[in-house]
Design an enzyme around this catalytic site. Structure first.
Site: not given
Length: 340
Positions: A103, A129
């Protein structure tokens, strides 16, 4: 229950796609030289990365370069090429696998760096991916619904830390041959950045229509490839087998409706020669229509599809059918068609 998720878009266009590559080249011979003691101890022949994966080299960020700066640079060029001012953008989606912290999101740094307006929604999408393709699909849905006019999807990957950590671990005396091969995929990773701008097709007839596509999940394979900055651990044989089964099942179900057997270019996620060869064979693709970038760039995660698309764009003609195809750890697969 088996089945594909299907998405169709009537008024969305890809307006631009750009990439940014690091200046530092790391060859597979360089990596194997650093691993020479381990290779000798485990009786593994040199040239393993070239033979097994087909990866000759990959890029890494040099001093003064970073994935964030490169992503911002790629984003600025994508906006300029699309003729879109940052103030007009309603959505920024970051799709990077690598990140410096949990974060805040990576998206907030990129939002700030690109000078996005306070009205631009911004967040990260993480799906291994497949992230870039998922980001494009989310952006297309918001454009189609009228929530936004323009979206920018970005990605920046930095493989340095995971490769350094992997090499250091593989040099330990307690690492066996099986341990080495479970981390082999980490040695194929490369760094790079990419960006794409999407908008309304009716406002940009010069754009490349995003027609839609399919996704399919096989999450029973969620433990076959697990990665973090410390390392990526893969059951390569089981992953390839599960991935092929997933792609083939999605492909067969999509065939009657989409007719992807005759598209002009297949832009696949770049993993290795074994992965590409298996996909080509299983889906019966025309090999001449499947460009590869993994020999020079390795596996650049979600950035590999847009990077490959950028390289192919000069050879694509108006109206060419282009299919983006990928498989992500977990497992998930996605296929998305563009009318160039």
């Amino acid at each position: 229950m088996p089945g594909n998720a299907i998405a169709r878009f009537d008024n969305v266009a890809l307006l631009s796609v750009t990439s940014e590559l690091p200046s530092r080249v790391t060859t597979s011979d360089d990596i194997e030289s650093r691993l020479s003691d381990a290779l000798s101890r485990l009786r593994l022949r040199s040239g393993l990365l070239r033979r097994v994966a087909g990866v000759l080299e990959r890029r890494n960020w040099a001093e003064g370069e970073s994935s964030d700066a490169a992503t911002i640079s790629a984003g600025r060029r994508a906006l300029a090429e699309a003729g879109v001012d940052p103030s007009e953008v309603g959505l920024l989606v970051n799709t990077s696998v690598t990140r410096k912290h949990l974060e805040p999101s990576v998206a907030v740094r990129l939002h700030h760096g690109l000078g996005m307006p306070t009205s631009a929604v911004n967040f990260d999408v993480a799906n291994a991916c497949l992230g870039f393709m998922n980001g494009m699909s989310l952006a297309a849905g918001m454009i189609e619904s009228g929530q936004i006019r323009y979206a920018i999807v970005v990605n920046g990957e930095d493989a340095d830390d995971i490769q350094v950590n992997t090499i250091n671990r593989l040099l330990r005396a307690d690492i066996g041959r099986e341990d080495f091969m479970s981390e082999f995929a980490s040695l194929t990773l490369g760094s790079g950045a990419a960006a794409a701008v999407l908008g309304r097709a009716d406002e940009h007839p010069e754009g490349h229509r995003l027609l839609g596509g399919v996704t399919r999940a096989a999450t029973q394979f969620h433990e076959l490839c697990v990665g973090s900055v410390d390392g990526m651990f893969t059951d390569a044989k089981a992953l390839l087998k599960g991935g092929l089964e997933l792609v083939v099942s999605a492909w067969k179900e999509a065939a009657p409706e989409w007719g992807w057997a005759s598209v002009d270019r297949y832009i696949t996620h770049q993993v290795s020669s074994a992965h590409t060869n298996a996909i080509v064979k299983a889906a019966k693709l025309d090999r001449s229509r499947v460009p590869v970038t993994y020999p020079r760039y390795g596996n650049v995660g979600p950035a590999s599809i847009p990077i490959t698309l950028v390289e192919e764009s000069a050879t694509l003609k108006r109206g060419d059918r282009v299919l983006l195809m990928g498989v992500g750890s977990g497992l998930n697969t996605a296929m998305m068609e563009l009318s160039w």
